[in-house]
Write an enzyme that holds these catalytic residues in place. Sequence first.
Site, PDB file in Angstrom:
ATOM      1  N   ASN A  58       0.826  -1.211   0.000  1.00  0.00           N
ATOM      2  CA  ASN A  58       0.000   0.000   0.000  1.00  0.00           C
ATOM      3  C   ASN A  58       0.863   1.264   0.000  1.00  0.00           C
ATOM      4  O   ASN A  58       0.354   2.368   0.179  1.00  0.00           O
ATOM      5  CB  ASN A  58      -0.902   0.032   1.230  1.00  0.00           C
ATOM      6  CG  ASN A  58      -1.855  -1.143   1.265  1.00  0.00           C
ATOM      7  OD1 ASN A  58      -2.463  -1.480   0.262  1.00  0.00           O
ATOM      8  ND2 ASN A  58      -1.975  -1.770   2.422  1.00  0.00           N
ATOM      9  N   HIS A 144     -13.948  -1.754   5.667  1.00  0.00           N
ATOM     10  CA  HIS A 144     -12.795  -2.433   6.275  1.00  0.00           C
ATOM     11  C   HIS A 144     -13.164  -3.055   7.629  1.00  0.00           C
ATOM     12  O   HIS A 144     -13.978  -2.500   8.372  1.00  0.00           O
ATOM     13  CB  HIS A 144     -11.690  -1.395   6.467  1.00  0.00           C
ATOM     14  CG  HIS A 144     -10.360  -1.967   6.824  1.00  0.00           C
ATOM     15  ND1 HIS A 144      -9.974  -2.189   8.124  1.00  0.00           N
ATOM     16  CD2 HIS A 144      -9.316  -2.364   6.053  1.00  0.00           C
ATOM     17  CE1 HIS A 144      -8.740  -2.679   8.140  1.00  0.00           C
ATOM     18  NE2 HIS A 144      -8.328  -2.795   6.885  1.00  0.00           N
ATOM     19  N   SER A 198     -10.803  -0.585   0.162  1.00  0.00           N
ATOM     20  CA  SER A 198      -9.469  -1.173   0.283  1.00  0.00           C
ATOM     21  C   SER A 198      -9.286  -2.435  -0.555  1.00  0.00           C
ATOM     22  O   SER A 198      -8.180  -2.705  -1.008  1.00  0.00           O
ATOM     23  CB  SER A 198      -9.167  -1.478   1.748  1.00  0.00           C
ATOM     24  OG  SER A 198     -10.061  -2.448   2.249  1.00  0.00           O
ATOM     25  N   ASP A 223     -13.525   7.015   5.856  1.00  0.00           N
ATOM     26  CA  ASP A 223     -12.153   6.528   5.988  1.00  0.00           C
ATOM     27  C   ASP A 223     -11.432   6.719   4.648  1.00  0.00           C
ATOM     28  O   ASP A 223     -11.801   6.117   3.645  1.00  0.00           O
ATOM     29  CB  ASP A 223     -12.211   5.048   6.395  1.00  0.00           C
ATOM     30  CG  ASP A 223     -10.829   4.438   6.624  1.00  0.00           C
ATOM     31  OD1 ASP A 223      -9.822   5.103   6.306  1.00  0.00           O
ATOM     32  OD2 ASP A 223     -10.774   3.288   7.111  1.00  0.00           O
ATOM     33  N   HIS A 226      -7.126   4.770   1.608  1.00  0.00           N
ATOM     34  CA  HIS A 226      -6.538   4.510   0.287  1.00  0.00           C
ATOM     35  C   HIS A 226      -6.690   5.689  -0.683  1.00  0.00           C
ATOM     36  O   HIS A 226      -6.352   5.565  -1.852  1.00  0.00           O
ATOM     37  CB  HIS A 226      -7.144   3.243  -0.313  1.00  0.00           C
ATOM     38  CG  HIS A 226      -6.820   2.035   0.509  1.00  0.00           C
ATOM     39  ND1 HIS A 226      -5.658   1.326   0.353  1.00  0.00           N
ATOM     40  CD2 HIS A 226      -7.480   1.460   1.541  1.00  0.00           C
ATOM     41  CE1 HIS A 226      -5.622   0.344   1.239  1.00  0.00           C
ATOM     42  NE2 HIS A 226      -6.718   0.408   1.970  1.00  0.00           N
ATOM     43  N   LYS A 257      -0.028   3.967   4.617  1.00  0.00           N
ATOM     44  CA  LYS A 257      -0.208   3.621   3.216  1.00  0.00           C
ATOM     45  C   LYS A 257       0.578   4.618   2.358  1.00  0.00           C
ATOM     46  O   LYS A 257       1.794   4.606   2.433  1.00  0.00           O
ATOM     47  CB  LYS A 257      -1.689   3.499   2.922  1.00  0.00           C
ATOM     48  CG  LYS A 257      -2.157   2.158   3.518  1.00  0.00           C
ATOM     49  CD  LYS A 257      -3.551   1.959   3.850  1.00  0.00           C
ATOM     50  CE  LYS A 257      -3.672   0.597   4.527  1.00  0.00           C
ATOM     51  NZ  LYS A 257      -4.890   0.447   5.302  1.00  0.00           N
TER      52      LYS A 257
HETATM   53  C1  LIG Z   1      -5.394  -0.362   6.283  1.00  0.00           C
HETATM   54  C2  LIG Z   1      -6.714   0.184   6.625  1.00  0.00           C
HETATM   55  C3  LIG Z   1      -7.033   0.542   7.924  1.00  0.00           C
HETATM   56  C4  LIG Z   1      -6.146   0.203   9.087  1.00  0.00           C
HETATM   57  O1  LIG Z   1      -5.024   0.976   9.146  1.00  0.00           O
HETATM   58  P1  LIG Z   1      -3.743   0.433   9.887  1.00  0.00           P
HETATM   59  O2  LIG Z   1      -2.919   1.624  10.141  1.00  0.00           O
HETATM   60  O3  LIG Z   1      -3.114  -0.555   8.978  1.00  0.00           O
HETATM   61  O4  LIG Z   1      -4.204  -0.211  11.174  1.00  0.00           O
HETATM   62  C5  LIG Z   1      -8.229   1.173   8.143  1.00  0.00           C
HETATM   63  N1  LIG Z   1      -9.100   1.405   7.147  1.00  0.00           N
HETATM   64  C6  LIG Z   1      -8.848   1.016   5.880  1.00  0.00           C
HETATM   65  C7  LIG Z   1      -9.850   1.279   4.815  1.00  0.00           C
HETATM   66  C8  LIG Z   1      -7.657   0.389   5.582  1.00  0.00           C
HETATM   67  O5  LIG Z   1      -7.413  -0.024   4.347  1.00  0.00           O
END
Ligand SMILES: *Cc1c(COP(=O)(O)O)cnc(C)c1O
Length: 412
Positions: A58, A144, A198, A223, A226, A257
């Site tokens: 990522n 997620h 994601s 969220d 990505h 990411k």
């Molecule tokens: C990766 C991800 C998370 C979690 O983040 P981390 O820092 O890896 O714990 C939360 N939401 C989405 C959509 C993700 O892809």
Amino acid sequence: MEPDLQKRNRVDEFCEELARRCDELQRQGLWRELRRVDSEQSCRIIIGGKPCINFSSNDYLGLASHPLLKEAAIKAVEKYGAGSGASRLICGSLAPHHLLEEQIAQFKGVEAALSFSSGYLTAIGAICSIVGKDDIVLLDRLAHSCLIDAAKLSGATLKVFRHNDINHLESILKRLQNHEGSKTSKRKILIITESVFSMDGDVAPLKEIVELKEKYGGWLMVDEAHATGLFGKNRAGIISACGLNDSVEVQMGTLGKAIGSAGGFICGRKMLIDYLINRARSFIFTTAPSPAVSAAAAEGIRIIASDEGAVRLGMLRNLIDQFKNSSIGERFLLIKVESAIFPIILGTNELATGVAGHLINNGYFIPAIRFPTVPKNSARLRITVTANHAPEDIRSLTLALESAFNQFNLVR
Ligand SMILES: *Cc1c(COP(=O)(O)O)cnc(C)c1O
């Protein structure tokens, strides 16, 4: 001697029970194992002594191994130490955490931000402090797992709407309004979605969702894990690109990411941040992140917002287009993908792990993604492209995928 013997037997029994559960996972094709990487995180990695081209990271803009992020982390260690010593509310609120949060707020164009140790803990802390057992969470079906877990842990009534389906979301909101009448005014409604999904790489209809929550009186949490670094002015994400900064109650993002470090954050109004500092248990009851991690994240954001960020995203966009227009892109209808995430849905766990195994033997690291990361019967290859790949990598990936799919008699 006797009690010791007894204790060991109990542990044996415990492990036998776990072994039965693991056998079941194996039988279902859901067994997972760690793969040790003996190189730095980049588009080329060494796994089990074998060099591979990595199409699973990522680290979209190639910042995880950027010299300036490394330097920022090293300098922070030298000045502030390796550990932060305590939680943020005790004596662990170090300057790098504050600088990072000021930088996130400026980057996103909002009043304030708060960083957490991980994205997972960000979701848990924010959702569980904002809604409780008297409230309602409306969640996109493909959200997620951290958002699902947080919604469950909050104790709120959980309702799931079909993926990116505005009409379904509206019908649920309407039903809530009719059935609950005046009660709903006390029960808070929190709609939760991702801007870029994601495991599917598609984009949520944020403007329409905002219109719905304005009409029916809900709150919205988005969220941007990505999307941050890939979309919009200064690459700050889709919310700001759509001009919705003042319409989304809770913005979430991650630092691990495109930003190239680790951690998560919430941003928005100052009131929200002050509230979370007081109420978000996964923020309060945990040691503050290492200063190195926060300093590297701040440097990652600085680069993303700079001209270098634009250049890196331009390179990434070219590679994305190259893959979309390849034979594989046409065969698997990847043309509609808007992000750097390409799902190739194969269906069964056996097929997905078989194809992934074949690819890794040929030097391409693309793991199979299975339930519960994705819904049952939608096991897939999840290919991610990063700015560090070369056009030649995409060409050879396309050939490797063609050959793997032929090997497995996959015709489309
Ligand atoms: C990766 C991800 C998370 C979690 O983040 P981390 O820092 O890896 O714990 C939360 N939401 C989405 C959509 C993700 O892809």
